[in-house]
Motif scaffolding. Sequence first.
Motif, mmCIF file in Angstrom:
data_model
loop_
_atom_site.group_PDB
_atom_site.id
_atom_site.type_symbol
_atom_site.label_atom_id
_atom_site.label_comp_id
_atom_site.label_asym_id
_atom_site.label_seq_id
_atom_site.Cartn_x
_atom_site.Cartn_y
_atom_site.Cartn_z
ATOM 1 N N LEU A 1 -16.462 -17.372 -2.144
ATOM 2 C CA LEU A 1 -17.105 -17.334 -3.321
ATOM 3 C C LEU A 1 -17.366 -18.627 -3.836
ATOM 4 N N ARG B 1 -15.214 -11.642 -1.570
ATOM 5 C CA ARG B 1 -15.929 -10.958 -0.992
ATOM 6 C C ARG B 1 -14.940 -10.022 0.627
ATOM 7 N N ARG C 1 -16.321 -6.988 -3.572
ATOM 8 C CA ARG C 1 -15.070 -7.917 -3.748
ATOM 9 C C ARG C 1 -14.421 -7.799 -4.834
#
Length: 482
Positions: free
Chosen positions: A139, A153, A189
Amino acid sequence: MPLINIIPGEKIPVAPMNVRLPAWRVPGWLLVFWWLARGLLRLTVLAVRYWWLTTPTVLALWVRAEFGGLVLAGVVLVVAAGCGAWWRWHRSSWLRFGWYPIVARVRMLFVYRRRWASVMATCGLATSFAGDRYVPHLLRVRCDRFGDELTVRMLPGQIPDDWGQAAERLAYAFRLRTGQARSAARADRVVLRFVRRDPLAGVVAPLPVPEVPALDGLALGVDEDGHPYRLRLTGSHVLIAGATGSGKGSVLWSLIRSLAGGIRSGLVEVWAFDPKGGMELAAGVPLFARFAYDDPDSMAGVLDDAVKRMRLRAARLRGVTRQHVPTVKEPLLVLVVDELAALTAYITDRKVRDRIKESLGLLLSQGRAVGVHVVAALQDPRKDVLPFRDLFPTRIGLRLTEPEQVDMVLGDSARDRGALCDRIPESSPGVGFVVLDGVREPVRVRFAYLTDDDIHHLGHTHRRLDTTSDSDEQEAAREDQH
């Protein structure tokens, strides 16, 4: 033609089933239109994703087409001069908002995204299902002067511990020094921290002595982000474990130095125990209210006095407050033990050893709320040497000799989460990992180093003031008379 048997002895011919799918004829111009539309969509997505490349490129081409190459060169020079002035006059903000964001995007594109899928597969973090391949999604990348921080993620079914076990392999895959994984704000995450340059490579000089010690955050050294590391002493006991020459003295003297302002004013009282004959802590005698070093029986007596003070203070604070607040009349009591194993395992007199264990167990289980704290160091972390290790909420692991000792000191799976105490080189004394109760991820720290001259100067400038108005002492004297 196949036959089907309905009645024994009879076979009836059956025609085969037609399973051919109908063929649709698609015009060539429609296929070309579909390919062009899909390619345009992908280009648009890439242009938006990498706006930091496409926007300057489009602006440069527009200026070149409208005003010519000289104007474009002038604009580039003006922008470069502005960046140089920004860097010259306010370097910290330039690095934070100008330089490091650019470095992060470049490294994300050319270092991480370029090899991301293959690294995830080789490190066992990608998977496949029903013929489809699933890869964790990168990300964001953030950079600073020491390393990179990646937000990823995770795939369904993964937890941060899975990434912690693979963090070292990930670091080597991207040709970096060390890696560590920790939980992110969102449950799906994980945050990876890769070190490009070790901020703990150099010796940390003694930190300034505050006039009033901040018990919620005593400055003891530098963490792996290059920031001052602060240790919470309020409501905690501290266990320090490390092999010979690992820097246990750096931790003890850094903590005593942070408390020196309170020692001089009377807010803090330090009782020191040095079972090795006083060789380690004797230089700081002016800072100590009591110093026990000669024989186990006398040290057991001092621990009994600490238990007595703890109980008297608890009786006085019962129903008044749940947390002791240090004052000159009722100072914070800190018990510093240089080699705890010498008191709990190596004493031949069983009665004295059991007496010491009983006193330490009471202090560790009941002392935090009434302002009595234990700071203990040891070399051997085996269970029979330290049977009450779970009563230390704060644990510091310095260089250890075996991987199994890491979990003994810092807790289960601490090494899998990045606390590689057994890989700390002998050339880096004072480097260790700190684990707090309720915090999964260890913090890598290098504690400040104090020379003998620094310790002598500290004892001379912050020597303890003799006070005779201490309510604990008065109460203990009255108790002895009765």
